[in-house]
Design a protein around this motif. Sequence first.
Motif, short mmCIF file in Angstrom:
data_model
loop_
_atom_site.label_atom_id
_atom_site.label_comp_id
_atom_site.label_asym_id
_atom_site.label_seq_id
_atom_site.Cartn_x
_atom_site.Cartn_y
_atom_site.Cartn_z
N MET A 1 0.77 -1.16 -0.09
CA MET A 1 0.00 0.02 0.10
C MET A 1 0.86 1.24 -0.14
O MET A 1 0.56 2.21 -0.75
CB MET A 1 -0.91 -0.04 1.30
N LYS A 2 1.98 1.14 0.92
CA LYS A 2 3.18 2.21 0.74
C LYS A 2 3.40 2.61 -0.49
O LYS A 2 3.51 3.83 -1.00
CB LYS A 2 4.07 1.89 1.81
N ARG A 3 3.74 1.72 -1.15
CA ARG A 3 4.18 1.56 -2.85
C ARG A 3 3.66 2.30 -3.63
O ARG A 3 3.71 3.20 -4.28
CB ARG A 3 4.89 0.19 -3.29
N LEU A 4 2.25 2.04 -3.46
CA LEU A 4 1.27 2.61 -4.35
C LEU A 4 1.01 4.13 -3.88
O LEU A 4 0.89 4.92 -4.83
CB LEU A 4 -0.42 1.89 -3.99
N ILE A 6 3.05 6.12 -2.85
CA ILE A 6 4.43 6.65 -3.26
C ILE A 6 4.26 6.91 -4.81
O ILE A 6 4.69 7.92 -5.42
CB ILE A 6 5.66 6.15 -2.99
N ALA A 7 3.83 5.83 -5.61
CA ALA A 7 3.73 5.89 -7.01
C ALA A 7 2.47 6.98 -7.42
O ALA A 7 2.78 7.80 -8.40
CB ALA A 7 3.29 4.45 -7.50
N PHE A 11 3.14 10.21 -9.80
CA PHE A 11 2.21 10.71 -10.81
C PHE A 11 1.81 12.08 -10.82
O PHE A 11 1.58 12.66 -11.91
CB PHE A 11 1.36 9.52 -11.02
N VAL A 12 1.10 12.26 -9.55
CA VAL A 12 0.31 13.58 -9.30
C VAL A 12 1.38 14.68 -9.72
O VAL A 12 1.30 15.81 -10.08
CB VAL A 12 -0.20 13.48 -8.04
N ALA A 13 2.60 14.61 -8.99
CA ALA A 13 3.86 15.78 -9.13
C ALA A 13 4.14 15.79 -10.49
O ALA A 13 4.21 17.09 -10.96
CB ALA A 13 4.92 15.12 -8.14
#
Length: 126
Positions: A1-4, A6-7, A11-13
């Motif tokens: 969940m943490k990786r998701l 961060i991903a 993506f938003v950035a």
Amino acid sequence: MKRLAIAIAFFVAACLLCVGGYFILRDTNEELDSLLTESIACAQQQDIQRLEMSNTRLMEKWDRAELVFSVMLQHSHLDDFERRIRMLNFYFDQKDYEKYIEISYEAKNELEHIMESERLSLGNIF
């Protein structure tokens, strides 16, 4: 969940960078176009003092804008525009105002072509 999470954050950035970059490019394009138009008018009127100030502002603006353009756009598309911008100083120093006007129009056309043909994408950012 943490990786998701961060991903998604990355993506938003990246999306924000694309959108922000688009608005920065559009504003910079409008400023460069305005300065080129002003330079053309001064050269046509043979108003050398105003042309010198306008040319100086154009070169200063391009020096600042070059970094933004080179980060957001393909370098191959900027080469012709940059060459034309640099040629303006040469023709101004040579007092060849007819050629200055001609190159200014070419630079305006090249700038318009860049903005019409280039689309910001995540590929350009990364």
